[in-house]
Scaffold this active site. Sequence first.
Site, PDB file in Angstrom:
ATOM      1  N   CYS A  33       0.833  -1.207   0.000  1.00 25.01           N
ATOM      2  CA  CYS A  33       0.000   0.000   0.000  1.00 25.01           C
ATOM      3  C   CYS A  33       0.870   1.260   0.000  1.00 25.01           C
ATOM      4  CB  CYS A  33      -0.902  -0.034   1.233  1.00 25.01           C
ATOM      5  SG  CYS A  33      -1.774   1.505   1.586  1.00 25.01           S
TER       6      CYS A  33
ATOM      7  N   CYS B 136       0.101   3.749   2.787  1.00 23.59           N
ATOM      8  CA  CYS B 136       0.573   3.185   4.070  1.00 23.59           C
ATOM      9  C   CYS B 136       2.063   3.464   4.245  1.00 23.59           C
ATOM     10  CB  CYS B 136       0.330   1.682   4.137  1.00 23.59           C
ATOM     11  SG  CYS B 136      -1.396   1.190   4.077  1.00 23.59           S
TER      12      CYS B 136
END
Length: 147
Positions: free
Chosen positions: A72, A75
Amino acid sequence: MATTSTDALIVACPHCASLNRVPREKIGAGTCGRCKNALFAAKPITITAANFDAHASRSDLPLLVDFWASWCGPCRQMAPAFEAAARQLEPWVRLGKLDTEAEQAIAGRYAIRSIPTMILFRKGREVARQSGAMPERAIVDWARSAI
């Protein structure tokens, strides 16, 4: 003078998840009675199925969990901000990172549908949730307002 339960906090060790009684006036210091490692390092800990309940339910410290995954982009972008927020929020809030790929059962239990998602737990209960990457200041302000 003996320490009573009202002037001590139960703190889960970030290394072995053992529960330790820490006097309020000494919060932020001390070592684990079992593994002898420091109870506070001002950085996020890795949350797994093995230590989740000790930190989220049995510790007196609120637990702020970043639900993330290595693939991600947002993230990974938020990771340094979350790390910096730990330096500001500890010792009164424990920060942890939970890899949703490795810990799918916990991610499913809390219906994580998008990442990054942060959930603030207090004594086993979800008290606040925020999805999307945030800068350090926003993480700190959001966590403090939710406590």
